[in-house]
Design an enzyme around this catalytic site. Structure first.
Site, PDB file in Angstrom:
ATOM      1  N   CYS A  43      40.408 -17.322 -32.275  1.00 24.01           N
ATOM      2  CA  CYS A  43      40.998 -17.471 -30.940  1.00 24.01           C
ATOM      3  C   CYS A  43      42.471 -17.857 -31.006  1.00 24.01           C
ATOM      4  CB  CYS A  43      40.208 -18.508 -30.139  1.00 24.01           C
ATOM      5  SG  CYS A  43      41.004 -18.941 -28.587  1.00 24.01           S
ATOM      6  N   CYS A  48      42.485 -14.463 -29.052  1.00 28.30           N
ATOM      7  CA  CYS A  48      42.798 -14.660 -27.620  1.00 28.30           C
ATOM      8  C   CYS A  48      44.242 -15.072 -27.333  1.00 28.30           C
ATOM      9  CB  CYS A  48      41.893 -15.732 -27.028  1.00 28.30           C
ATOM     10  SG  CYS A  48      40.206 -15.667 -27.599  1.00 28.30           S
ATOM     11  N   LYS A  51      47.007 -12.638 -28.626  1.00 32.85           N
ATOM     12  CA  LYS A  51      46.801 -11.401 -27.852  1.00 32.85           C
ATOM     13  C   LYS A  51      47.399 -11.547 -26.449  1.00 32.85           C
ATOM     14  CE  LYS A  51      43.751 -11.242 -25.109  1.00 32.85           C
ATOM     15  NZ  LYS A  51      42.333 -11.089 -25.285  1.00 32.85           N
ATOM     16  N   TYR A 184      36.524  -4.435 -25.800  1.00 35.35           N
ATOM     17  CA  TYR A 184      37.596  -5.347 -25.379  1.00 35.35           C
ATOM     18  C   TYR A 184      38.881  -5.111 -26.183  1.00 35.35           C
ATOM     19  CZ  TYR A 184      34.330  -8.657 -23.045  1.00 35.35           C
ATOM     20  OH  TYR A 184      33.430  -9.273 -22.228  1.00 35.35           O
ATOM     21  N   GLU A 188      42.446  -3.657 -24.853  1.00 40.86           N
ATOM     22  CA  GLU A 188      43.563  -4.600 -24.716  1.00 40.86           C
ATOM     23  C   GLU A 188      44.758  -4.139 -25.544  1.00 40.86           C
ATOM     24  OE1 GLU A 188      41.007  -8.573 -23.524  1.00 40.86           O
ATOM     25  OE2 GLU A 188      41.749  -8.439 -25.557  1.00 40.86           O
ATOM     26  N   HIS A 442      45.658 -16.147   2.939  1.00 45.98           N
ATOM     27  CA  HIS A 442      46.443 -14.949   3.206  1.00 45.98           C
ATOM     28  C   HIS A 442      47.911 -15.163   2.864  1.00 45.98           C
ATOM     29  CE1 HIS A 442      47.203 -11.164   5.193  1.00 45.98           C
ATOM     30  NE2 HIS A 442      48.172 -11.720   5.884  1.00 45.98           N
ATOM     31  N   GLU A 447      41.547 -12.744  -1.135  1.00 47.44           N
ATOM     32  CA  GLU A 447      40.969 -12.906   0.213  1.00 47.44           C
ATOM     33  C   GLU A 447      40.009 -11.762   0.545  1.00 47.44           C
ATOM     34  OE1 GLU A 447      43.610 -12.300   3.698  1.00 47.44           O
ATOM     35  OE2 GLU A 447      45.117 -11.648   2.255  1.00 47.44           O
TER      36      GLU A 447
HETATM   37  P1  NDP Z   1      33.092  -4.505 -28.751  1.00 46.07           P
HETATM   38  O1  NDP Z   1      31.707  -4.752 -29.184  1.00 46.07           O
HETATM   39  O2  NDP Z   1      33.562  -5.002 -27.437  1.00 46.07           O
HETATM   40  O3  NDP Z   1      33.375  -2.943 -28.799  1.00 46.07           O
HETATM   41  C1  NDP Z   1      33.152  -2.195 -29.962  1.00 46.07           C
HETATM   42  C2  NDP Z   1      33.493  -0.772 -29.638  1.00 46.07           C
HETATM   43  O4  NDP Z   1      33.477  -0.003 -30.828  1.00 46.07           O
HETATM   44  C3  NDP Z   1      32.497  -0.140 -28.689  1.00 46.07           C
HETATM   45  O5  NDP Z   1      33.192   0.676 -27.797  1.00 46.07           O
HETATM   46  C4  NDP Z   1      31.620   0.692 -29.633  1.00 46.07           C
HETATM   47  O6  NDP Z   1      31.111   1.848 -29.032  1.00 46.07           O
HETATM   48  C5  NDP Z   1      32.607   1.096 -30.681  1.00 46.07           C
HETATM   49  N1  NDP Z   1      31.986   1.340 -31.975  1.00 46.07           N
HETATM   50  C6  NDP Z   1      31.063   0.585 -32.608  1.00 46.07           C
HETATM   51  N2  NDP Z   1      30.742   1.110 -33.805  1.00 46.07           N
HETATM   52  C7  NDP Z   1      31.473   2.239 -33.938  1.00 46.07           C
HETATM   53  C8  NDP Z   1      31.570   3.221 -34.940  1.00 46.07           C
HETATM   54  N3  NDP Z   1      30.849   3.158 -36.058  1.00 46.07           N
HETATM   55  N4  NDP Z   1      32.423   4.255 -34.755  1.00 46.07           N
HETATM   56  C9  NDP Z   1      33.164   4.337 -33.625  1.00 46.07           C
HETATM   57  N5  NDP Z   1      33.108   3.416 -32.621  1.00 46.07           N
HETATM   58  C10 NDP Z   1      32.269   2.385 -32.778  1.00 46.07           C
HETATM   59  O7  NDP Z   1      33.974  -5.026 -29.959  1.00 46.07           O
HETATM   60  P2  NDP Z   1      35.476  -5.473 -30.085  1.00 46.07           P
HETATM   61  O8  NDP Z   1      35.762  -5.298 -31.518  1.00 46.07           O
HETATM   62  O9  NDP Z   1      36.352  -4.800 -29.087  1.00 46.07           O
HETATM   63  O10 NDP Z   1      35.412  -7.009 -29.722  1.00 46.07           O
HETATM   64  C11 NDP Z   1      34.432  -7.870 -30.304  1.00 46.07           C
HETATM   65  C12 NDP Z   1      34.022  -8.927 -29.332  1.00 46.07           C
HETATM   66  O11 NDP Z   1      35.031  -9.904 -29.235  1.00 46.07           O
HETATM   67  C13 NDP Z   1      33.796  -8.451 -27.911  1.00 46.07           C
HETATM   68  O12 NDP Z   1      32.519  -7.950 -27.702  1.00 46.07           O
HETATM   69  C14 NDP Z   1      34.062  -9.678 -27.107  1.00 46.07           C
HETATM   70  O13 NDP Z   1      32.867 -10.400 -26.956  1.00 46.07           O
HETATM   71  C15 NDP Z   1      35.061 -10.448 -27.938  1.00 46.07           C
HETATM   72  N6  NDP Z   1      36.406 -10.316 -27.362  1.00 46.07           N
HETATM   73  C16 NDP Z   1      36.662 -10.833 -26.135  1.00 46.07           C
HETATM   74  C17 NDP Z   1      37.899 -10.721 -25.556  1.00 46.07           C
HETATM   75  C18 NDP Z   1      38.134 -11.283 -24.202  1.00 46.07           C
HETATM   76  O14 NDP Z   1      37.361 -12.120 -23.767  1.00 46.07           O
HETATM   77  N7  NDP Z   1      39.166 -10.846 -23.486  1.00 46.07           N
HETATM   78  C19 NDP Z   1      38.994 -10.038 -26.244  1.00 46.07           C
HETATM   79  C20 NDP Z   1      38.623  -9.519 -27.516  1.00 46.07           C
HETATM   80  C21 NDP Z   1      37.378  -9.650 -28.047  1.00 46.07           C
HETATM   81  P3  NDP Z   1      29.759   1.858 -28.158  1.00 46.07           P
HETATM   82  O15 NDP Z   1      30.102   1.292 -26.821  1.00 46.07           O
HETATM   83  O16 NDP Z   1      29.424   3.314 -28.098  1.00 46.07           O
HETATM   84  O17 NDP Z   1      28.762   1.061 -28.912  1.00 46.07           O
END
Ligand code: NDP
Length: 461
Positions: A43, A48, A51, A184, A188, A442, A447
């Site tokens: 984080c 976080c 980022k 995510y 982002e 407002h 709102e």
């Molecule tokens: P996520 O789990 O959010 O997303 C992973 C993405 O990668 C999905 O779209 C998934 O597709 C895709 N994917 C998975 N495996 C493969 C593969 N083998 N080939 C191609 N694409 C693939 O992971 P992130 O890495 O983005 O983030 C991890 C976690 O960290 C998040 O889930 C979140 O909980 C946390 N986070 C939170 C943030 C916030 O609160 N703002 C910011 C950053 C991270 P599919 O959907 O098809 O499975």
């Protein structure tokens, strides 16, 4: 007097480990914490906080576009990546120092070393080769970006890609970047790099990004990305990546070869349990390598607990902190407390933001609720003079029988700030009548949430 060196040994100095160690020490326990790298964890160091600083930096370009409508004339704006990274690093150093000081002030011994299990009560510090015993142990080692692309095989050239870890320390801003993933981190960083001036292509294997979020929000985000000039390649996966001269060439399953300067993988994260030797302590892991825990964050070894991303429950900092507080209540205050994972708000810091709390329309129907849906889409006041075609979308999912608001979803400026407060209302069980009975503030975007009088449609499961 206990026979162990410490009452609690915490492995990992991230959000969860830091909070648990401080609270346990303040409750009177003798606590040690091992961190092999920097205090603060994902984080603070490479998640976080840095980022969000990059998100702020990226949003200036749009403010410059809006400025003339408000009477401002600007010179040619110039952006300098090394300045941003150096300033960001200085702030991260400051925060890391604060984390360290607070933990030490609480009386926790910080050991800068890698700790691995020797047996169920003994840890080996790998660098110093010291052994330490503890009555209770907390695993809070977090997770790391996965690099394993492809379902059945590893993609050739995958090692040429960066992940979010490296994205925070690139020497220069890439002119063209491909980002793989639709979660995510992918979204982002796609908006960060786009806002800073890079040509961005998002390469996502599914039919629309952000699986698990409300479909209307996902559609609005996709449309917004295309309007802003981000390329979104759906149903698309890499088959091969190679370096040619200074450029990378990515072949996709669609037969295209895309040339770019960087490729970033944001395809999920994997728990940090590699080489931790949890098996020596009788701790079971799940399929992805996550530490399996019960409702009280207790592992299969009753005196060993695990919290945060390493458990792969909800990968969110405030959830890890909440689990830490519950762990201390359970293990040190004789007050067994289960973490509550309901009504957790979350936001994707795209531009604009996408934030949500509670159930999506699909999830509500899946759980058997008959629902009334209220939707509103509007041009935010800021953009009337700015002149860009930006719109906000808000959506409330209401239980038709009980009138309870089951979910709230926003795609628009300041969505995260708004959803944080909506989460309080949902946690308290607010009904649509409560929303309607609240006087609007407002002129704001928020709102709209208390002035949506006309139902958009109803659905039954
Ligand atoms: P996520 O789990 O959010 O997303 C992973 C993405 O990668 C999905 O779209 C998934 O597709 C895709 N994917 C998975 N495996 C493969 C593969 N083998 N080939 C191609 N694409 C693939 O992971 P992130 O890495 O983005 O983030 C991890 C976690 O960290 C998040 O889930 C979140 O909980 C946390 N986070 C939170 C943030 C916030 O609160 N703002 C910011 C950053 C991270 P599919 O959907 O098809 O499975």
């Amino acid at each position: 007097m206990t026979k162990y060196d410490y009452d609690l040994f915490v492995i990992g100095g991230g959000s969860g480990g830091v909070r648990a160690s401080r609270m346990a020490a303040l409750a009177g326990a003798r606590v040690a914490l091992a961190e092999e790298w920097r205090m603060g964890g994902t984080c603070v160091i490479r998640g976080c906080i840095p980022k969000k600083l990059l998100v702020y930096a990226s949003q200036f370009s749009e403010n410059f576009l809006d400025a003339p409508g408000y009477g401002w004339t600007l010179g040619e704006p110039k952006f300098d990546w090394p300045t941003l990274i150096a300033n960001k690093d200085r702030e991260i150093d400051r925060l890391e120092g604060l984390y360290k000081t607070n933990v030490e002030k609480a009386g926790v011994t910080i050991l800068q070393d890698r700790a691995v299990f020797e047996d169920e009560h003994t840890l080996l510090l790998v660098n110093s080769q010291k052994k330490i015993t503890a009555e209770k142990i907390l695993i809070a080692t977090g997770n790391r970006p996965t690099r394993e692309m492809g379902t059945s095989h590893v993609i050739p050239g995958g090692e040429l890609c960066i992940t979010s870890d490296e994205a925070f320390h690139l020497e220069k801003l890439p002119r063209r970047i491909l980002i793989a993933g639709g979660g995510y981190i992918a979204l982002e960083f796609a908006h960060i790099f786009h806002g800073l001036g890079a040509k961005v292509s998002l390469v996502y294997r599914g039919e629309k990004p952000l699986r698990g979020f409300d479909d209307d929000m996902r559609d609005a985000l996709c449309a917004s990305m295309q309007d802003r000039g981000l390329e979104v390649l759906l149903g698309c996966e890499f088959t091969k990546i190679e370096k040619r001269g200074d450029c990378l060439h990515a072949e996709t399953n669609k037969g295209a070869v895309i040339e770019c300067d960087q490729i970033m993988l944001a395809i999920g994260r994997q728990p940090n349990t590699m080489a931790l030797h949890v098996e020596k302590a009788g701790v079971e892991l799940g399929r992805k390598g996550e530490v399996k825990v019960d409702g009280y964050s207790r592992t299969s070894a009753p005196h060993i607990y695990a919290i945060g991303d390493v458990t792969d429950r909800m990968q969110l900092t405030p959830v890890a902190i909440h689990e830490a507080m519950c762990f201390v209540e359970t293990a040190f205050k004789n007050n067994p407390t289960r973490p509550d994972h309901a009504h957790v708000p979350s936001a994707v810091f795209t531009t604009p933001e996408l934030a949500a709390v509670g159930l999506t329309e699909m999830a509500a129907l899946g759980l058997g609720h008959s629902i009334d849906v209220y939707k509103s889409t509007f041009k935010p006041l800021l953009h009337t003079l700015g002149g860009r075609g930006v719109r906000t979308l808000m959506k409330l999912i209401v239980d038709a029988k009980t009138d309870k608001v089951l979910g709230c979803h926003i795609f628009g400026d300041h969505a995260a700030e708004i959803i944080q407060i909506v989460a309080v209302a949902l946690k308290m069980g607010a009904t649509k009548k409560d929303f309607d009975g609240t006087i609007a503030l407002h002129p704001t975007a928020a709102e709209e949430l208390v002035t949506m009088r006309t139902k958009s449609y109803s659905k039954t499961p």
